[in-house]
Design an enzyme around this catalytic site. Structure first.
Site, mmCIF file in Angstrom:
data_model
loop_
_atom_site.group_PDB
_atom_site.id
_atom_site.type_symbol
_atom_site.label_atom_id
_atom_site.label_comp_id
_atom_site.label_asym_id
_atom_site.label_seq_id
_atom_site.Cartn_x
_atom_site.Cartn_y
_atom_site.Cartn_z
ATOM 1 N N ASP A 102 45.559 -7.769 -18.698
ATOM 2 C CA ASP A 102 44.437 -8.561 -18.196
ATOM 3 C C ASP A 102 43.531 -7.688 -17.346
ATOM 4 O OD1 ASP A 102 42.849 -10.754 -17.658
ATOM 5 O OD2 ASP A 102 44.463 -12.007 -16.878
ATOM 6 N N ALA A 104 40.783 -7.371 -13.949
ATOM 7 C CA ALA A 104 40.874 -7.747 -12.537
ATOM 8 C C ALA A 104 39.522 -7.523 -11.877
ATOM 9 C CB ALA A 104 41.944 -6.925 -11.818
ATOM 10 N N ASP A 105 39.245 -8.310 -10.851
ATOM 11 C CA ASP A 105 38.013 -8.143 -10.093
ATOM 12 C C ASP A 105 38.172 -7.103 -8.989
ATOM 13 O OD1 ASP A 105 36.396 -10.183 -11.445
ATOM 14 O OD2 ASP A 105 37.880 -11.560 -10.638
ATOM 15 N N GLU A 124 45.371 -17.426 -16.412
ATOM 16 C CA GLU A 124 45.748 -16.019 -16.278
ATOM 17 C C GLU A 124 47.043 -15.873 -15.481
ATOM 18 O OE1 GLU A 124 41.296 -13.978 -16.404
ATOM 19 O OE2 GLU A 124 42.137 -14.644 -14.493
ATOM 20 N N LYS A 142 36.843 -1.191 -9.312
ATOM 21 C CA LYS A 142 37.788 -2.239 -8.926
ATOM 22 C C LYS A 142 39.007 -1.700 -8.177
ATOM 23 C CE LYS A 142 34.997 -4.687 -11.443
ATOM 24 N NZ LYS A 142 35.412 -5.434 -12.624
#
Length: 265
Positions: A102, A104-105, A124, A142
Site C-alpha cells: 500500500d 502512505a501519506d 486499508e 513521504k
C-alpha cells in the site's frame, strides 16, 4: 525477506516526472522483494504509487498470476485489478492475506504511517491487519522522522450523523482546534468514503504526533469515529524512491527498524 541487491529498472521506460519515477522505483523494488512465487493472496492498496505496484505484478507474468487472488482496498485498486485482468477477490473470502502493499501519506522512523489522503483508510487498515506481511511504498517526500512533518492532519472516518460532535470533541478535548470536515473538490458537500462516511482532517501538535499510537487510541475512543488514519506497529517494511534513482528501505527486524539505501542501477 530477500536482501535487496539493486533497484528494479522499468521494463518499458516511459518519460515520467522525477516524482513519478521515484514512485515507480519504490513500487517495483517492493514487488520484486515481497511478491514471491508462493504468495497467492495479495492485498492491493490505494494511492498514486499503487498503479506501479500492479504494473510490476503484471510484469511477473501470466503463469505466476493465474493462481493468485488480489484483494482491493477501494474503488481505485479494484479498477486496477480488473483492468489488468487479475483475479479479483474479497477479504470476506480471504481473511488471511499473504502480502499487502500500500501507499502512505507519511512514514516515520519507526514505520508508523499516516494514511487516508484518499479516504480509504478503513479498508486499508483491514487489509493491513489481515496480511502476514504489510509493506509501504512511497516517494522520498513521504519519508520523515515524525508524522505530521508535511502532511497537514490525521484523517478520521466518522459516521455522518456524528461528525459535528466528533469535531467538537477534537476541538475541545483532544487539542485539535483546526480539525475540519473534508470537502469535495468536484461536487458540492463533503467527501464521502467508499463506506458512506465522512472524513475529518485533524492537525495535532508535534508533541502529540511523537506518540502516534497513544493519539490513535484517544481518537478512536470518540463515539462516532469509525477509523483513524494512523497505522502504528503494522508495517514490516517501507520503500522510498529517491530523486537520484536510489531506493531507501526501512525494515523491521524484531524490535528494531533498520534503514539501508539501495544505490541506483
Amino acid at each position: 525477506m530477500p536482501v535487496p541487491t539493486g533497484p528494479a529498472a522499468p521494463i518499458t521506460p516511459t518519460k515520467l516526472s522525477v516524482i513519478e519515477q521515484s514512485k515507480r522505483l519504490a513500487a517495483y523494488t517492493a514487488v520484486d522483494q515481497h511478491i514471491l512465487p508462493h504468495h497467492k493472496v495479495i492485498g492491493i492498496g490505494s494511492g498514486s504509487t499503487v498503479p506501479y505496484v500492479v504494473e510490476r505484478i503484471v510484469q511477473q507474468g501470466e503463469e505466476l498470476n493465474k493462481g493468485r487472488v488480489f484483494i482491493p482496498t477501494g474503488f481505485q485498486s479494484k479498477e486496477l485489478i480488473v483492468a489488468s485482468k487479475l483475479a479479483l477477490g474479497d477479504v470476506d473470502q480471504f481473511p488471511t492475506i499473504d502480502v499487502t502493499i500500500d501507499g502512505a501519506d507519511e512514514v516515520d522512523s519507526e514505520l508508523n504511517c499516516i494514511k487516508g489522503g484518499g479516504a480509504c483508510h478503513l479498508r486499508e487498515k483491514v487489509l493491513a491487519e489481515a496480511a502476514e506481511t504489510f509493506v509501504l511504498v512511497a516517494d522520498y517526500r513521504k519519508n520523515v522522522q515524525y508524522l505530521g512533518t508535511n502532511f497537514p492532519g490525521v484523517p478520521i472516518e466518522v459516521v455522518p450523523f456524528a461528525y459535528a460532535k466528533v469535531l467538537q470533541n477534537l476541538h475541545h478535548r483532544l487539542d485539535s482546534p483546526n480539525a475540519t470536515l473534508r470537502m469535495a473538490k468536484a461536487k458540492a458537500g463533503p467527501v464521502v468514503s467508499d463506506n458512506g462516511n465522512f472524513i475529518i482532517d485533524a492537525p495535532f501538535s508535534v508533541e502529540a504526533m511523537r506518540d502516534p499510537y497513544k493519539l490513535m487510541a484517544r481518537i478512536k475512543l470518540l463515539t462516532g469515529v469509525v477509523e483513524v488514519g494512523l497505522f502504528c506497529h503494522m508495517a514490516q517494511a517501507a520503500y522510498f524512491g529517491n530523486q537520484d534513482g536510489s531506493v531507501t528501505v526501512k525494515s523491521r527486524l524484531e524490535r528494531e527498524v533498520v534503514e539501508e539505501t539501495i544505490p541506483s542501477a
